[in-house]
Design a protein around this motif. Sequence first.
Motif, PDB file in Angstrom:
ATOM      1  N   TYR A 293      17.231   0.463   5.700  1.00 13.93           N
ATOM      2  CA  TYR A 293      17.185   0.891   4.287  1.00 13.93           C
ATOM      3  C   TYR A 293      17.300  -0.325   3.364  1.00 13.93           C
ATOM      4  CZ  TYR A 293      18.544   3.102  -0.076  1.00 13.93           C
ATOM      5  OH  TYR A 293      18.613   3.486  -1.412  1.00 13.93           O
ATOM      6  N   PHE A 294      18.227  -1.233   3.690  1.00 13.44           N
ATOM      7  CA  PHE A 294      18.449  -2.413   2.848  1.00 13.44           C
ATOM      8  C   PHE A 294      17.212  -3.318   2.831  1.00 13.44           C
ATOM      9  CE2 PHE A 294      20.209  -6.749   2.237  1.00 13.44           C
ATOM     10  CZ  PHE A 294      20.824  -6.549   0.995  1.00 13.44           C
ATOM     11  N   LEU A 295      16.613  -3.552   3.975  1.00 13.37           N
ATOM     12  CA  LEU A 295      15.440  -4.420   4.056  1.00 13.37           C
ATOM     13  C   LEU A 295      14.240  -3.817   3.334  1.00 13.37           C
ATOM     14  CD1 LEU A 295      15.730  -5.500   7.814  1.00 13.37           C
ATOM     15  CD2 LEU A 295      16.055  -6.985   5.822  1.00 13.37           C
ATOM     16  N   ARG A 296      14.105  -2.506   3.390  1.00 11.47           N
ATOM     17  CA  ARG A 296      12.981  -1.840   2.726  1.00 11.47           C
ATOM     18  C   ARG A 296      13.137  -1.798   1.210  1.00 11.47           C
ATOM     19  NH1 ARG A 296       8.317  -0.939   3.464  1.00 11.47           N
ATOM     20  NH2 ARG A 296       8.194   1.294   3.000  1.00 11.47           N
ATOM     21  N   GLY A 302       7.818  -4.899   4.893  1.00 17.79           N
ATOM     22  CA  GLY A 302       7.006  -3.843   5.485  1.00 17.79           C
ATOM     23  C   GLY A 302       7.782  -3.065   6.534  1.00 17.79           C
ATOM     24  N   ILE A 303       7.217  -1.926   6.904  1.00 17.61           N
ATOM     25  CA  ILE A 303       7.906  -1.049   7.853  1.00 17.61           C
ATOM     26  C   ILE A 303       8.094  -1.738   9.203  1.00 17.61           C
ATOM     27  CG2 ILE A 303       7.655   1.062   9.219  1.00 17.61           C
ATOM     28  CD1 ILE A 303       6.396   2.371   6.811  1.00 17.61           C
ATOM     29  N   ALA A 304       7.053  -2.410   9.687  1.00 19.48           N
ATOM     30  CA  ALA A 304       7.121  -3.033  11.012  1.00 19.48           C
ATOM     31  C   ALA A 304       8.210  -4.103  11.061  1.00 19.48           C
ATOM     32  CB  ALA A 304       5.774  -3.628  11.391  1.00 19.48           C
ATOM     33  N   ARG A 305       8.195  -5.020  10.070  1.00 22.74           N
ATOM     34  CA  ARG A 305       9.189  -6.089  10.065  1.00 22.74           C
ATOM     35  C   ARG A 305      10.594  -5.547   9.845  1.00 22.74           C
ATOM     36  NH1 ARG A 305       7.275 -10.865   6.213  1.00 22.74           N
ATOM     37  NH2 ARG A 305       6.462  -9.137   4.962  1.00 22.74           N
TER      38      ARG A 305
END
Length: 403
Positions: A293-296, A302-305
Amino acid sequence: MNLDLSSALLPVPTGAYQISSLPTERSLAFSLVVPTYNESRNIGQIVEILTQLLDQALPNDYELIVVDDDSPDRTWEVAQRLLPTYPQLRVMRRQSDRGLSTAVIRGWQGAHGEILGVIDGDLQHPPEVLLKLLHALRTGADLAVASRHVEGGGTSDWGFIRRFLSRGAQLVGLIILPGVVGRVSDPMSGYFMVRRSAIAQCLLNPLGYKILLEVIGRGQIQRIAEVGYVFQERQAGESKVTWKQYVEYLVHLVKLRSRGRISRLNETFQIGRFLRFGLVGLSGFVVDMAAFYFLRTSFTLGIARSTILSAELAVVNNFCWNDLWTFGDVAREQPKKRQRLKRFLKFNAVCLMGIILQTLLVSAMYDLFQISEFVAKPIAIAIVTFWNFWINLKLSWRVTDVQ
């Protein structure tokens, strides 16, 4: 002194592969079998080294038995010429049978020792480790194994492919036969000693090169000890390891597993450890979701990373807690940074295999059995949790019987 080579040969036992109880006449403390095939360039040196060691440790109370499978280079004949110089040496020439495991057993059948051992004839097993193995047997162990995977062990110059095949074979063994393979850190070892009483009268059914599996699986082995050793590169002659040995190893595992032939299984499932492992996994799930959640949202990745990074953070979290808590007793015995790094890398590899397994299970249940993905997912997670725990128990954190 002229030596009649034909009469000097030790008779080859026939019939079932079964070790007798210790003979009352001419019993010895130790019998060491050296199975050979095309080792004429090594046999003189290894007999000399072994004799020097054992003459000091067990003067006049041991025997060396060279069991040769009728080598084209006439290893047996070279060994026989050594008999006048080394009175503790005996030579057996097998002309009808082949195979390392059966050679070892035939040698043990003709032996007079209370302790039975085996060492390769190519100098890849350091002979000085014999004294440590003998000490382990004399202080109560039923089986003492020279291991490449404990403190002081290793391989001298193995490439990535050879290491991968060795570890892969061990992992397959843990899956097929955890109660045998999981009892020692180096089930592929061909360098060990066993108390005769632990395998006497047991009907053995050897296959291929891995006699240790047969001893653990069919013998009455209680206490096991391990001693680290560094596997050396061959000094002379050619390696005999081929793809056929790996196939025989797999077949041997299946044979041991089938029809209740194993006399003693030790597959106790450690409930307390598993519950701790599950709680750690739950904390990893929280870390994974929070990091994702934090990275997005904050970094707009992106979703993959985001998926990869959050999953790896969860793996790091799980490893730290498992190393500290779930398997803390084992980790404290292996506190060095390099040892911790090896555990972390193994843990990562097991988790990756778990992710692949989970994906395959969900897909199979959804595509083949029309099970809803929302039902298939938790079933797969449960199965993979058992997988991750068991493999980590036997591979990343070595919880074995050894002393």
